[in-house]
Scaffold this motif. Structure first.
Motif, short mmCIF file in Angstrom:
data_model
loop_
_atom_site.label_atom_id
_atom_site.label_comp_id
_atom_site.label_asym_id
_atom_site.label_seq_id
_atom_site.Cartn_x
_atom_site.Cartn_y
_atom_site.Cartn_z
N GLY A 1 0.80 -1.22 0.00
CA GLY A 1 0.00 0.00 0.00
C GLY A 1 0.83 1.27 0.00
N THR B 1 -0.40 3.97 -2.72
CA THR B 1 -1.68 4.57 -2.31
C THR B 1 -1.47 5.53 -1.15
N LYS C 1 -5.99 -1.21 8.99
CA LYS C 1 -6.03 0.25 8.93
C LYS C 1 -6.22 0.71 7.48
N THR C 2 -6.91 1.81 7.32
CA THR C 2 -7.09 2.40 5.99
C THR C 2 -5.88 3.27 5.64
N PRO C 3 -5.65 3.50 4.34
CA PRO C 3 -4.55 4.40 3.95
C PRO C 3 -4.69 5.79 4.57
N GLU C 4 -5.96 6.26 4.74
CA GLU C 4 -6.18 7.57 5.33
C GLU C 4 -5.70 7.59 6.78
#
Length: 637
Positions: A477, A480, A618-621
Motif C-alpha cells: 500500500g 496509495t 487500517k485504511t490508507p487515510e
C-alpha cells in the motif's frame, strides 16, 4: 684472578661498545623503499632473490629449503630458482607467477631497504599500485627478448601517478640475447622516449641477468660495453626521500585516547613534517586553534615529533576533534572540501561510470562519494587524454568527485599520505579503485554571495524540506499511501512531490532490472533526485520497495543534512500476496517473474525505522494521519 676478571670485564665493555656503535651506525643509515614491477615473467621475483643471495642475506636453513623447493617447484633446471624466495604462496609456486605483494627487508653497509615484489599480470594491477604507493624508486623489468609491452607502460605510468620519482629500467635476461649491446640500446631508448615527460627525476637503464647475477651486485665481465653502475651500487647511492624534508606538519587523528577523566589525547602517526611542544596547531575541519601541551609515547614524553612516529598529542584546550580530523600548523593549512578532482586507477570488473556512488576512504577518514563526472581516460600507449563514458579494469582516468562530508587533504603531488584514497564498493565492500586527489574543484556546500540557499527557498514556501522514504513489500500500500499523504500535505499548503516507479522507470531508471546491483543503482538515482528536490525546499515522498538495508542507508547518506525519515509500510507477505493488485505474486510463484522481492529475493525489514506503520486493519487515510502526526512532533509541519 683479579687480572683475569679485569680482562673479562674489559672484553665485555668493548663488546657492549661495539654493539652500541653498530646499532648507532644502523640508525644513521639512509632508507630506501623500492619495488619491482613490469610485465609477466620478466624476472621480478628472481631479481629480488638474487639480490638477497648475493648480499649474503639468506641463512643456511633458508638456502637449504630454497634448494629443496627449487627441485619441486623450480623452473631453472638444476639451478636455484631465486623467485621462490619471495613467491611464498602455494598458488604462486604452482603457477610460476606472482599474485600478492611480497615485502622483504635487507641492508648493506651503506643503506637499509624495503623491497616490494609486485605482480605483472593485468588482473593484479591493484597489487602493483599497493606496492608503489609507498615506494621511492621503481625497478621496471623488461624482458630483453620482448621489449616494451603494454604492462610495462601501464606500470610506469602508475608509478608516476603514485609519486615515484626514480626509475631503474632493468633490461633482464640479457644473457638470452647474447649480451647484445644493440638490443639494450634499442630498448633503453624506446623506454626513455615514452617516459621522458612523466615527471621522473632520474631514469637509469641497466642490462642484467637476474638468474646468473650479471650487473646485479657487481659489474659483469660479459657486458664490457656497459659502463654504468651495477644495480645494487645504484640503489645504495640514489638520492631518494629528500623531497619530503620540508613538507608541512600533518597529523591525521586515528582515535581519541581517554583512559580516564584526567587525560584526553589524540593518537595517530605523523604523516609529514614535525611539531614540538608549545607549537600552535589547528583542527583542519573546524579551524579551532590550540597549542601542543604534551607529546606522549609509551616510553615517555617527547619534546618534538616528526614524520613516521606514532604518538598521542595532548592539547592545551578541550577541542572538538575525532577520527577523520587532522591537526595542522596555523601557517600551512590543507584543503577542506567536499568536491575535488582526482586521478583514478580502476581495479574492478564492473566499469566506473559517472553518477555512481562509492565509499571514499583516506588514511583516517571515510565518507560516501559520488563520481559526478568522468573527464577523460588516459591512453596507456601514448598517455593522451581521451573522452570516455566509463573506466574499465586497469584503466586510468580523471574524475570529479562529490563527497557527502568535507574531507581534509593536500594535493597528492604535494603530500602522498594526505592526498591518497581508495574507493570501496558499497555492496561487496571490495576495493574498486585507488585515487590521487588533484585540487578542490568547488567549495563545500556553504553557499556564497549571490547564491540562493536551501533555507531561502524553503522560507518563501513557508515550510521545512524533508525526504519521506516509504519502504515495504510490493502490495503493502505504499503508492496509495504516498498519494493520499501528498494530498493531505498539499491541503495544508505544503509544496510536495511523489517519486515512485510510475514516474521514474521510463526516465531516470530506464533499463534497470531487479538484481541487487540494479536495486542499489535505482536507490542511488532516486535519492539524488530527492535530494535536489529537498534542496529546492520541497517535501519529497519516495515510494519504492527498496528491499535492502544498504540501499536505504545509501539514500540516507545522499540526503545529507536534509531531514530524512525512513517509513516502514509493514504488511505481511500473505496479505500482500492475497491483494496482488498487479498479479506479480502469482507470476513470481509460478516462476514467470524472477528476482521478485518476497518470493525469490529477500526483503530486509528496517531495524529501527523513523516511522513504523502496521497496516493490518487500517485504511490508507488512517496511516497518512499517523505520518502527519510524526511530522508535527518533529516540527516538520
Amino acid at each position: 684472578m683479579r687480572a683475569a676478571t679485569s680482562t673479562a670485564l674489559q672484553v665485555e665493555d668493548d663488546t657492549i661498545e661495539d654493539v652500541a656503535d653498530y646499532l648507532t651506525a644502523q640508525e644513521r643509515k639512509s632508507f630506501l623503499r623500492f619495488l619491482t614491477c613490469g610485465s609477466v615473467d620478466d624476472g621480478k621475483s628472481t631479481l629480488i632473490g638474487r639480490l638477497l643471495y648475493d648480499t649474503k642475506l639468506i641463512f643456511e636453513d633458508q638456502l637449504a629449503a630454497l634448494e629443496r623447493d627449487s627441485r619441486k617447484h623450480g623452473t631453472t633446471g638444476e639451478d636455484i630458482d631465486f623467485a621462490l624466495l619471495v613467491d611464498g604462496l602455494e598458488a604462486e609456486r604452482e603457477q610460476g607467477i606472482t599474485i600478492d605483494v611480497a615485502y622483504r627487508f635487507f641492508a648493506t653497509d651503506k643503506r637499509k631497504f624495503i623491497v616490494a615484489d609486485t605482480p605483472g599480470h593485468e588482473q593484479y594491477t591493484r597489487n602493483m599500485a599497493t606496492g608503489a604507493s609507498t615506494a621511492d624508486l621503481a625497478i621496471v623489468l623488461v624482458d630483453a627478448r620482448q621489449g616494451i609491452l603494454t604492462q610495462t607502460r601501464r606500470h610506469t605510468y602508475i608509478a608516476s601517478l603514485l609519486g615515484i620519482r626514480h626509475i631503474v629500467v632493468a633490461i633482464n635476461k640479457i644473457d638470452l640475447v647474447d649480451f647484445s649491446e644493440s638490443t639494450f640500446a634499442e630498448i633503453s631508448d624506446a623506454y626513455l622516449d615514452f617516459a621522458r615527460d612523466l615527471g621522473f627525476h632520474s631514469i637509469v637503464a641497466i642490462p642484467l641477468s637476474a638468474r646468473y647475477g650479471d650487473n646485479v651486485t657487481a659489474p659483469s665481465e660479459r657486458t664490457p660495453w656497459y659502463r654504468g653502475p651495477a644495480l645494487l651500487e645504484h640503489l645504495e647511492t640514489v638520492e631518494a626521500g629528500d623531497d619530503d624534508v620540508d613538507r608541512a606538519f600533518r597529523f591525521p587523528v586515528q582515535y581519541v585516547s581517554r583512559p580516564n577523566l584526567d587525560f584526553r589525547g589524540f593518537a595517530g602517526q605523523v604523516a609529514s613534517g614535525a611539531i614540538r611542544v608549545g607549537d600552535e596547531v589547528v583542527v583542519a575541519k573546524s579551524g579551532v586553534r590550540s597549542r601542543v601541551r604534551r607529546i606522549v609515547t609509551r616510553d615517555g614524553d617527547l619534546e618534538t615529533v616528526r614524520e613516521g612516529q606514532s604518538v598521542t598529542i595532548v592539547l592545551e584546550d578541550e577541542v572538538d576533534c575525532s577520527r577523520g580530523d587532522m591537526l595542522v600548523p596555523v601557517d600551512s593549512l590543507p584543503a577542506v572540501a567536499d568536491r575535488f578532482d582526482a586521478r583514478i586507477v580502476w581495479f574492478a570488473e564492473k566499469p566506473l561510470e559517472a553518477g555512481r556512488q562509492y565509499i571514499l576512504r583516506t588514511e583516517t577518514d571515510q565518507t560516501p562519494v559520488t563520481v559526478t563526472a568522468l573527464r577523460h581516460r588516459i591512453g596507456i600507449n601514448d598517455f593522451e587524454a581521451r573522452p570516455a563514458d566509463e573506466l574499465e579494469i586497469n584503466a586510468v582516468g580523471v574524475v570529479d568527485l562529490a563527497a557527502q562530508q568535507p574531507i581534509a587533504f593536500d594535493p597528492y603531488e604535494t603530500n602522498r599520505q594526505t592526498g591518497a584514497f581508495i574507493l570501496i564498493d558499497r555492496i561487496s565492500n571490495q576495493t574498486v579503485g585507488a585515487g590521487m586527489i588533484g585540487a578542490a574543484s568547488a567549495p563545500s556546500r556553504d553557499t556564497g554571495a549571490g547564491e540562493v540557499s536551501q533555507k531561502e527557498r524553503a522560507t518563501i514556501k513557508h515550510q521545512k524540506p524533508a525526504i519521506l522514504w516509504l519502504t515495504g513489500l510490493s502490495g503493502s500500500g505504499k503508492s496509495t499511501l504516498a498519494k493520499i499523504l501528498e494530498r493531505r500535505l498539499h491541503t495544508l499548503g505544503l509544496h510536495t512531490y511523489v517519486l515512485d516507479g510510475a514516474n521514474t522507470r521510463h526516465g531516470i531508471n530506464k533499463g534497470l532490472g531487479f538484481t541487487p546491483e540494479d536495486r542499489l543503482e535505482e536507490a542511488h538515482r532516486v535519492a539524488n533526485v530527492a535530494r535536489l528536490m529537498a534542496d529546492a525546499g520541497l517535501v519529497v515522498i519516495v515510494s519504492f520497495i527498496s528491499p535492502f538495508r544498504a540501499e536505504r542507508q545509501l539514500a540516507r547518506d545522499i540526503a545529507g543534512d536534509n531531514a530524512f525519515l525512513e517509513v516502514h509500510v509493514d504488511a505481511t507477505f500473505e496479505d500482500c500476496a492475497r491483494r496482488d493488485p498487479k498479479g506479480f505474486y502469482r507470476m513470481a510463484l509460478e516462476g514467470q517473474l524472477k528476482n521478485f522481492t518476497g518470493v525469490d529475493e529477500p526483503y530486509e525489514a528496517p531495524d529501527a525505522p523513523d516511522i513504523h506503520l502496521d497496516v493490518a486493519g487500517k485504511t490508507p487515510e488512517a496511516l497518512a494521519l499517523e505520518v502527519e502526526a510524526v511530522l508535527k512532533a518533529k516540527s516538520l509541519l
